[in-house]
Design an enzyme around this catalytic site. Structure first.
Site, PDB file in Angstrom:
ATOM      1  N   GLY A   1      -3.487 -29.369 -26.913  1.00  0.00           N
ATOM      2  CA  GLY A   1      -2.918 -28.512 -25.894  1.00  0.00           C
ATOM      3  C   GLY A   1      -1.510 -28.075 -26.229  1.00  0.00           C
TER       4      GLY A   1
ATOM      5  NE  ARG B   1      -0.477 -34.251 -28.472  1.00  0.00           N
ATOM      6  CZ  ARG B   1      -0.965 -34.394 -27.248  1.00  0.00           C
ATOM      7  NH1 ARG B   1      -2.229 -34.087 -26.998  1.00  0.00           N
ATOM      8  NH2 ARG B   1      -0.199 -34.838 -26.265  1.00  0.00           N
TER       9      ARG B   1
ATOM     10  NE  ARG C   1      -0.277 -13.927 -24.988  1.00  0.00           N
ATOM     11  CZ  ARG C   1      -0.117 -13.545 -23.718  1.00  0.00           C
ATOM     12  NH1 ARG C   1       0.345 -14.392 -22.832  1.00  0.00           N
ATOM     13  NH2 ARG C   1      -0.432 -12.327 -23.340  1.00  0.00           N
TER      14      ARG C   1
ATOM     15  NE  ARG D   1      -8.997 -31.341 -24.333  1.00  0.00           N
ATOM     16  CZ  ARG D   1      -7.759 -31.678 -23.995  1.00  0.00           C
ATOM     17  NH1 ARG D   1      -6.757 -31.289 -24.747  1.00  0.00           N
ATOM     18  NH2 ARG D   1      -7.515 -32.423 -22.927  1.00  0.00           N
TER      19      ARG D   1
ATOM     20  CB  SER E   1      -2.754 -36.614 -22.898  1.00  0.00           C
ATOM     21  OG  SER E   1      -2.407 -35.381 -22.295  1.00  0.00           O
TER      22      SER E   1
ATOM     23  CG  ASP F   1      -1.194 -40.134 -16.584  1.00  0.00           C
ATOM     24  OD1 ASP F   1      -1.520 -39.892 -15.425  1.00  0.00           O
ATOM     25  OD2 ASP F   1      -1.488 -39.371 -17.530  1.00  0.00           O
TER      26      ASP F   1
END
Length: 235
Positions: free
Chosen positions: A24, A28, A47, A91, A94, A207
């Site tokens: 994403g 990364r 972009r 993909r 997280s 998380d």
């Protein structure tokens, strides 16, 4: 037939490998290019969505960002599958755990993806489509997790259209055995199915929505390398 460059990807046809590992966060993707690729060449900065092609252990592979959410990954992966003739997209992302046995740093191999998105309505199917990963990629990812000794679970994830929400209904997804909440896998799997291509989502728990465990943005960008190790065994 190629329609490249596209409005969102500045590469010429042939500059992107048949296998693309996506994240994403475009930073990364840059991190993966620097850590895993030999002789990476940047093919996109439209972009700010960075993309690079290089080799890993002698095999040609590309890495690229896809942005946040189903609309964003839907555009990028559609163009990669249909205009650049990409065969496989993996993909690495997280996710927030809603499973008591999945903790920060653990991996999830997303076998299937539930969603609250209407992305699938475009196909006008006479029912509900179940987006799933490619079986061979899933099997090999599990084998790699076992080989590396990484903590992992395989199962269903929830691709949510909302990050901030009035009512997440997490307890209802928990009751159905869903492991984590993320935001992109369902669209990736639908695009792959429609194009007749292969896809897999590998996730790191960033998380825990039940216990409050969390990581920083910098840690998410640069330290979630276990899922990357697994992803690069699949090219």
């Amino acid at each position: 037939m190629s329609k490249t460059p596209t409005p969102h990807i500045g590469a010429q046809y042939g500059e992107i490998a048949e296998t693309v590992i996506m994240a994403g966060d475009p930073l990364r993707a840059k991190f993966m290019a620097e850590k895993f690729l030999d002789n990476p060449v940047q093919f996109n900065n439209v972009r700010g969505m960075l993309g690079f092609t290089g080799t890993h252990q002698g095999k040609r592979v590309s890495v690229m960002g896809h942005g946040m959410g189903i609309p964003s990954i839907g555009i990028y992966t559609y163009e990669l599958f249909n205009f650049y003739d990409v065969k496989t997209i993996i993909r690495v992302g997280s996710a927030g755990s809603i499973n008591k046995d999945l903790h920060v740093g653990d991996l999830v191999v997303a076998q299937g993806a539930c969603t609250n998105s209407n992305y699938g309505d475009q196909y006008e199917l006479p029912g509900t489509f179940a987006p799933i990963a490619d079986f061979d990629l899933t099997r090999r990812a599990v084998e790699a997790c076992e080989k590396f000794g990484y903590r992992y679970k395989v199962g269903n994830v929830m691709s949510s259209d909302t990050f901030y929400t009035e009512n997440a209904h997490n307890e209802k997804w928990i009751n159905m055995g869903v492991l984590v909440i993320e935001m992109e896998a369902a669209a990736l799997y639908m695009n792959a199915a429609r194009a007749g291509k292969r896809a897999l989502t590998l996730l790191t728990v960033s998380d825990h929505l039940l216990t409050g465990e969390a990581t920083t943005a910098e840690e998410r960008q640069t330290t979630f390398t276990h899922m990357m190790d697994v992803a690069f065994t699949l090219i």
